[in-house]
Design an enzyme around this catalytic site. Sequence first.
Site, PDB file in Angstrom:
ATOM      1  N   GLY A  45      -2.346   4.638   6.724  1.00 35.54           N
ATOM      2  CA  GLY A  45      -1.934   3.916   7.929  1.00 35.54           C
ATOM      3  C   GLY A  45      -1.193   2.613   7.706  1.00 35.54           C
ATOM      4  O   GLY A  45      -0.280   2.511   6.875  1.00 35.54           O
ATOM      5  N   GLY A 154     -12.166 -18.572  -4.643  1.00 35.87           N
ATOM      6  CA  GLY A 154     -11.853 -19.442  -5.787  1.00 35.87           C
ATOM      7  C   GLY A 154     -10.470 -19.110  -6.333  1.00 35.87           C
ATOM      8  O   GLY A 154      -9.639 -20.005  -6.555  1.00 35.87           O
ATOM      9  N   TYR A 192     -16.963  -1.755  18.184  1.00 33.90           N
ATOM     10  CA  TYR A 192     -15.638  -2.002  17.600  1.00 33.90           C
ATOM     11  C   TYR A 192     -15.067  -3.325  18.132  1.00 33.90           C
ATOM     12  O   TYR A 192     -14.594  -4.159  17.363  1.00 33.90           O
ATOM     13  CB  TYR A 192     -14.708  -0.824  17.930  1.00 33.90           C
ATOM     14  CG  TYR A 192     -13.307  -0.990  17.375  1.00 33.90           C
ATOM     15  CD1 TYR A 192     -13.062  -0.881  16.011  1.00 33.90           C
ATOM     16  CD2 TYR A 192     -12.225  -1.253  18.215  1.00 33.90           C
ATOM     17  CE1 TYR A 192     -11.774  -1.040  15.489  1.00 33.90           C
ATOM     18  CE2 TYR A 192     -10.937  -1.405  17.700  1.00 33.90           C
ATOM     19  CZ  TYR A 192     -10.714  -1.293  16.342  1.00 33.90           C
ATOM     20  OH  TYR A 192      -9.448  -1.454  15.832  1.00 33.90           O
TER      21      TYR A 192
HETATM   22  N1  NAP Z   1      -4.417   2.227  14.677  1.00 33.06           N
HETATM   23  C1  NAP Z   1      -4.446   1.371  15.670  1.00 33.06           C
HETATM   24  O1  NAP Z   1      -3.999   1.672  16.776  1.00 33.06           O
HETATM   25  C2  NAP Z   1      -5.032  -0.003  15.463  1.00 33.06           C
HETATM   26  C3  NAP Z   1      -5.016  -0.902  16.549  1.00 33.06           C
HETATM   27  C4  NAP Z   1      -5.522  -2.162  16.367  1.00 33.06           C
HETATM   28  C5  NAP Z   1      -6.049  -2.533  15.144  1.00 33.06           C
HETATM   29  N2  NAP Z   1      -6.077  -1.642  14.113  1.00 33.06           N
HETATM   30  C6  NAP Z   1      -6.667  -2.080  12.839  1.00 33.06           C
HETATM   31  O2  NAP Z   1      -5.742  -1.859  11.796  1.00 33.06           O
HETATM   32  C7  NAP Z   1      -6.446  -1.666  10.570  1.00 33.06           C
HETATM   33  C8  NAP Z   1      -5.868  -0.480   9.829  1.00 33.06           C
HETATM   34  O3  NAP Z   1      -6.193   0.688  10.541  1.00 33.06           O
HETATM   35  P1  NAP Z   1      -5.262   1.968  10.605  1.00 33.06           P
HETATM   36  O4  NAP Z   1      -4.871   2.138  12.010  1.00 33.06           O
HETATM   37  O5  NAP Z   1      -4.226   1.907   9.568  1.00 33.06           O
HETATM   38  O6  NAP Z   1      -6.342   3.115  10.302  1.00 33.06           O
HETATM   39  P2  NAP Z   1      -6.517   4.161   9.097  1.00 33.06           P
HETATM   40  O7  NAP Z   1      -5.238   4.901   8.857  1.00 33.06           O
HETATM   41  O8  NAP Z   1      -7.726   4.955   9.466  1.00 33.06           O
HETATM   42  O9  NAP Z   1      -6.813   3.255   7.833  1.00 33.06           O
HETATM   43  C9  NAP Z   1      -8.055   2.643   7.663  1.00 33.06           C
HETATM   44  C10 NAP Z   1      -8.262   2.381   6.198  1.00 33.06           C
HETATM   45  O10 NAP Z   1      -9.539   1.749   6.035  1.00 33.06           O
HETATM   46  C11 NAP Z   1     -10.207   2.411   4.981  1.00 33.06           C
HETATM   47  N3  NAP Z   1     -11.668   2.275   5.064  1.00 33.06           N
HETATM   48  C12 NAP Z   1     -12.485   2.670   6.064  1.00 33.06           C
HETATM   49  N4  NAP Z   1     -13.765   2.430   5.726  1.00 33.06           N
HETATM   50  C13 NAP Z   1     -13.746   1.882   4.481  1.00 33.06           C
HETATM   51  C14 NAP Z   1     -14.737   1.430   3.580  1.00 33.06           C
HETATM   52  N5  NAP Z   1     -16.047   1.521   3.877  1.00 33.06           N
HETATM   53  N6  NAP Z   1     -14.375   0.911   2.388  1.00 33.06           N
HETATM   54  C15 NAP Z   1     -13.051   0.834   2.056  1.00 33.06           C
HETATM   55  N7  NAP Z   1     -12.063   1.256   2.852  1.00 33.06           N
HETATM   56  C16 NAP Z   1     -12.407   1.774   4.059  1.00 33.06           C
HETATM   57  C17 NAP Z   1      -9.789   3.861   5.107  1.00 33.06           C
HETATM   58  O11 NAP Z   1     -10.091   4.548   3.914  1.00 33.06           O
HETATM   59  P3  NAP Z   1     -10.292   6.165   3.919  1.00 33.06           P
HETATM   60  O12 NAP Z   1      -8.912   6.746   3.896  1.00 33.06           O
HETATM   61  O13 NAP Z   1     -11.070   6.412   2.668  1.00 33.06           O
HETATM   62  O14 NAP Z   1     -11.041   6.517   5.167  1.00 33.06           O
HETATM   63  C18 NAP Z   1      -8.296   3.673   5.369  1.00 33.06           C
HETATM   64  O15 NAP Z   1      -7.617   3.462   4.156  1.00 33.06           O
HETATM   65  C19 NAP Z   1      -7.913  -1.524  10.940  1.00 33.06           C
HETATM   66  O16 NAP Z   1      -8.586  -2.734  10.665  1.00 33.06           O
HETATM   67  C20 NAP Z   1      -7.885  -1.271  12.430  1.00 33.06           C
HETATM   68  O17 NAP Z   1      -9.060  -1.738  13.085  1.00 33.06           O
HETATM   69  C21 NAP Z   1      -5.568  -0.387  14.240  1.00 33.06           C
END
Ligand code: NAP
Length: 308
Positions: A45, A154, A192
């Site tokens: 993502g 650090g 969330y």
């Molecule tokens: N998508 C949206 O519409 C949206 C909107 C607002 C904010 N965000 C924020 O943007 C950020 C990126 O999200 P994304 O949309 O790119 O989602 P994503 O494609 O699901 O990516 C999330 C990443 O976090 C990793 N992750 C989850 N649990 C983990 C853990 N316990 N330890 C290490 N890594 C972990 C996942 O690894 P795995 O591949 O192993 O699962 C994946 O690489 C997030 O913080 C999300 O809350 C997203």
Amino acid sequence: MYLLCTIGASLICFLLLKWMKRRRLCMDIKRLDGKTVLITGGNSGVGKETAVALAMRGARVIIGCRDPERAEKAVQEIKMRSHNLNVLHMHLDLSNLRSIRDFCHKFLEKEQRLDILVNNAGMPSVLDWTDDSFSMCFGVNHLGHFLLTNLLLGLLKESTPSRVITLTCSVYKFQKLDFQDLNYNLFPFFTYCRSKLANIYFTQELARMMEGKGVTAYSVHPGYVQSNWTCHYSILFRMLMQVVMFMFFVPCEVGAQTVIHCAVADEVTQHSGGYFSDCRHIALQSISKDPGVAKKLWEASERLVGLA
Ligand SMILES: NC(=O)c1ccc[n+]([C@@H]2O[C@H](COP(=O)([O-])OP(=O)(O)OC[C@H]3O[C@@H](n4cnc5c(N)ncnc54)[C@H](OP(=O)(O)O)[C@@H]3O)[C@@H](O)[C@H]2O)c1
């Protein structure tokens, strides 16, 4: 006549959707040669697209990921797309405090500097528990990154001017933090929202503590992004969301733009502690502007992760 109306209505819908999905792009062309960037969850993502963009600018990019296979695949893709071989992955599971400590130990042993930390990894609205019995959203999205940042602070201070960018979400405004129950785990969406509000307070307090020390902090809402977040849900929900995401959400490269902007642009440094979206500094809602809450959350988080 009927056909003409249908075509007209479709065209209007298409243009309306395109207008709704319009976003600013990061226009800053600054290079990052000699800089080291750490991105949590950089295998998917927004994180992966940020990794590609920052590697293209010459940075050494390390992605912290929990699944070595997915991580290695992403590293190959990031190298290929950025034409930068200085990309690697390290094992990091943010749902486990031991894993975070091990990761930081290895990172500090191997790396000479850390210029940009992107706290990107995130769990969407799910009801689950981490290995240390924190609610999954609060544990991974806030506490995991809280411990990680503190253990690397650090090195960030030694590498000034350095930046900490934490991914949040505009839904932060729908909930308050309950200090009697920080591990609230009742309604998935609310857990969330609370974790994303915690990301904002964490950024504010970090910026306040680092004022004048060369480390700046930003929280970023990437917009609603066609990423991999639906993988935590049932096939039916995923199919439904594919349609919704196609229509209303932006591609991951677009979602990464504000993160890239906060990583490279000079003008953001005057807003340390601030909230950014669409490559702009945005005023926060009053619910997330109480310095007393930010400090209280910091102290509570220190106790929960064993830093106090
Ligand atoms: N998508 C949206 O519409 C949206 C909107 C607002 C904010 N965000 C924020 O943007 C950020 C990126 O999200 P994304 O949309 O790119 O989602 P994503 O494609 O699901 O990516 C999330 C990443 O976090 C990793 N992750 C989850 N649990 C983990 C853990 N316990 N330890 C290490 N890594 C972990 C996942 O690894 P795995 O591949 O192993 O699962 C994946 O690489 C997030 O913080 C999300 O809350 C997203």
